[in-house]
Every structure is written in C-alpha cells, then in structure tokens.
Design a protein around this motif. Structure first.
Motif, PDB file in Angstrom:
ATOM      1  N   TYR A  63       1.001  -1.271   0.063  1.00 52.74           N
ATOM      2  CA  TYR A  63      -0.099   0.146  -0.061  1.00 52.74           C
ATOM      3  C   TYR A  63       0.873   1.282  -0.062  1.00 52.74           C
ATOM      4  O   TYR A  63       2.036   1.392   0.881  1.00 52.74           O
ATOM      5  CB  TYR A  63      -0.885   0.100   1.383  1.00 52.74           C
ATOM      6  N   LEU A 107      -2.284   4.628  -4.463  1.00 50.95           N
ATOM      7  CA  LEU A 107      -3.029   5.819  -3.624  1.00 50.95           C
ATOM      8  C   LEU A 107      -3.153   7.040  -4.410  1.00 50.95           C
ATOM      9  O   LEU A 107      -2.305   7.486  -5.223  1.00 50.95           O
ATOM     10  CB  LEU A 107      -2.186   6.035  -2.293  1.00 50.95           C
ATOM     11  N   ILE A 136      -7.984   4.771  -2.066  1.00 54.87           N
ATOM     12  CA  ILE A 136      -6.742   3.721  -2.335  1.00 54.87           C
ATOM     13  C   ILE A 136      -7.546   2.496  -3.157  1.00 54.87           C
ATOM     14  O   ILE A 136      -8.949   2.437  -2.760  1.00 54.87           O
ATOM     15  CB  ILE A 136      -6.318   3.437  -0.970  1.00 54.87           C
ATOM     16  N   LEU A 158      -2.180   3.533   6.209  1.00 48.20           N
ATOM     17  CA  LEU A 158      -1.841   2.633   5.087  1.00 48.20           C
ATOM     18  C   LEU A 158      -1.242   1.233   5.944  1.00 48.20           C
ATOM     19  O   LEU A 158      -1.597   0.255   5.522  1.00 48.20           O
ATOM     20  CB  LEU A 158      -0.910   2.872   4.032  1.00 48.20           C
TER      21      LEU A 158
END
Ligand code: BTX
Length: 325
Positions: A80, A110, A139, A249
C-alpha cells in the motif's frame, strides 16, 4: 518524474546531511544542471534547501504537503502506498481512483489531494475538503474476497483508521456504524467504500477516506460547525498528515490481510472494542423506512443488529444512525 521523487526521498532520508548532486547525477546518468533544476523546483514548491559547496544539498524544511515523498519517508507497508498520485487540487480522488482501477491500477495505489472541489460522500452527498486541512484520499485495493464481503471493508478501514490515530496522537475516537469516525459526538472521518466486481469475485475496492485533521472552527462552513470536528480541535495540536497517512496505510494493509486470511471475526472483535454500541438505543434512517431499537451488535457479516420493541431482531445493511442517550 521518478528521479525527482527519488531525489526528494534521498534528501529526506539523509536527515539533514548533504546529498551530493554529482553522485546523484552520475547514478541516474543525468547532468548536474538537471539536478540543480529539480532543486529549484523543490524550492518553488516550498522546500528550503541549502547548497553547501563541495558537499551537496541539504533539506532544511519541507512545506506541509502530503505528496509522495513526504508520505513515503514514513511508509512501512509491503504494497500500500508504493505508488502515489498526488494532486494539489482535484474534483474528487474517488473518481480518479475508479478510472485507474478500471485501467488496472496496482493493489495499494493511492490517490491523495490537498483539496477536492467536488468531494462526495454516500448517495452523492457533498464532502467538504478544505485545502491542506485534511486527508482526502482514495486507495485501490484488490483483496481476494467475494463481492458480498466488500461492505465489511468499511469496518476494516474504520478499525485501521482508529488504530492509526491512537498510535500517532493518543486520541481515542469511536466508530459509528457503518462509516463514521467520531470524537466527542462529532464526525471526524467519513469512509466511502465502492466496488468493481464480477459476479463471483471482487476486482477492486475503491476506498475513499475523508479525514478532518488540522481544521480550526473557522475552517468549517456554518452547516458543519456543530456536527464536524478535527484532530486539531480535539487534541489541541497540529498533526503531521503525511505521517498519519503512512500509519493508516500500515494498519489498513495489516487488517485487510487479516480479513482475507481469517475472515471477519477478528475484525469484528476489534470493531466492537471501538464502537461500544451494545445496548444503546438506536434510530436508523434508511431509504424507505426509519426504525428504532436497541443495538445487539454487528453480525458476522458486518450488519447492524437491532432488537425491536416487539422482541424481533432486524439486521440492517446500511443506514444513517442516531445513537440516543
Ligand atoms: P456520508 O454520506 O456518510 O457523509 C456525508 C455527510 O457528512 C454530508 O451530508 C455532511 O452532512 C457531512 N459532511 C460533509 N463534509 C464533512 C466533513 N468534512 N466533516 C464532517 N462531516 C462532513 C462520508 O459520507 C464519506 C466521505 C468520503 C470522503 C472521501 S474524501 C476522498 C474521497 N473522495 C471523495 O470524493 N470522497 C472520498
């Protein structure tokens, strides 16, 4: 460009030590003038950089921006946030993320904006997204889940967000089912979970997070003053948004993986510890009806269960709820 990002990242990572322009130029096969141009661009963007003869460039201070380099210096995830698309201003990160997901954006990509001019909540309600005051981000995640498991991702995200806030600020928000994070009864964060799916599998979840971080009273429009709050208003301190994004995240990746591997029950436990609704009197406004009952909790699928006055139990998929005193 990627090289520009890398240069800024190096400057951050050097933690006040000089970065040699010559060495960096050699490493990337660029001229020293190209490097110097990047440095000028950083300065125009608000970074303060000292150029020290024979040593190189030193980052003295960075503007309060949630760009890729500022976020990535704090990142401790596997996937992420490895790819970040940053906007000074855009209509809605959610729309951009949808298009990108359709065009095969990677898991964990993202999209963040300093400001949204057409931020949206559920049912296209407007979401106030003031410049540089909050975290407005979407996201794209690609978990291996069945489509019916997607709505629970709102609860997974809520737990991750609350955990990240606790870690970074010590403030303990509460979760209001299904998609709000509250502090002292006021909305501090909204979550918007959207789905791209085949009949038998999730292709992408587009998770929109709108978080009020550094607003003061004056920053909220009149209609939100009594119902919205920010971390700064509650904790009395300006919060580093980039650090908070990296923290969110981290927990989002952790809990999404947990959900994929072990199902909803561990998430449910976490969620219940932050939501504290058991036994509370609840009024639930849905599209076609409004009902009132006392909260039993959430089901194994993430539905809200209410015990009605006649003793029957209702499981609610989505609603706006009001928790009575
Ligand atoms: P929601 O439908 O639960 O909440 C929307 C309602 O919240 C509005 O009708 C208004 O009353 C109130 N509201 C609007 N702005 C704010 C605010 N800044 N703080 C507190 N309350 C507010 C919640 O929807 C989901 C919001 C997701 C927003 C993210 S931001 C990044 C991404 N891009 C985008 O356009 N949406 C998502």
């Amino acid at each position: 460009s990627n090289v520009k990002h890398e240069l800024l990242k190096r400057l951050f990572e050097a933690n006040g030590a000089p970065i040699s322009g010559q060495e960096f130029a050699d490493e990337y096969g660029l001229s020293r003038t190209a490097i110097w141009k990047y440095i000028k661009e950083f300065e125009e963007e608000g970074y303060e950089i000292a150029s020290i003869r024979k040593k190189g460039y030193v980052l003295l201070s960075s503007p309060d921006r949630i760009n890729a380099a500022n976020i990535q210096q704090h990142l401790k995830t596997d996937h992420y946030g490895k790819i970040i698309h940053y906007y000074e201003s855009c209509p809605s990160t959610q729309l951009i993320a949808h298009d990108a997901a359709q065009a095969n954006a990677d898991d964990g990509t993202l999209f963040v904006a300093e400001e949204q001019t057409a931020g949206k909540g559920r049912m296209s309600r407007p979401w106030n997204s003031a410049a540089q005051k909050g975290i407005w981000m979407s996201i794209v995640i690609r978990p291996s889940l069945m489509p019916h498991q997607a709505p629970q991702m709102t609860l997974v995200a809520a737990v991750a967000i609350v955990r990240a806030i606790e870690e970074l600020t010590g403030i303990e928000p509460t979760i209001k089912w299904p998609n709000d994070i509250m502090i002292s009864g006021k909305k501090m964060t909204g979550i918007l979970t959207e789905l791209q799916a085949d009949p038998d599998r999730v292709k992408a979840i587009i998770l929109g997070i709108g978080m009020n971080v550094n607003q003061t009273e004056e920053d909220f429009p009149i209609e939100l003053k009594s119902i919205a709050t920010s971390l700064r208003l509650e904790g009395g301190q300006v919060v580093d948004r980039s650090r908070l994004i990296a923290e969110i995240l981290y927990y989002l990746e952790l809990y999404t993986t947990m959900y994929e591997k072990h199902g909803f029950s561990p998430i449910k436990l976490l969620w219940e510890s932050y939501a504290n609704i058991e036994g509370k009197r609840i009024r639930a406004v849905m599209l076609n009806e409004t009902i009132e009952g006392s909260a039993i909790g959430i089901s194994d699928d993430g539905l809200l269960e209410l015990k009605m006055d006649d003793g029957s139990v209702r499981a609610i998929f989505s609603a706006d709820i009001e928790i009575k005193k």
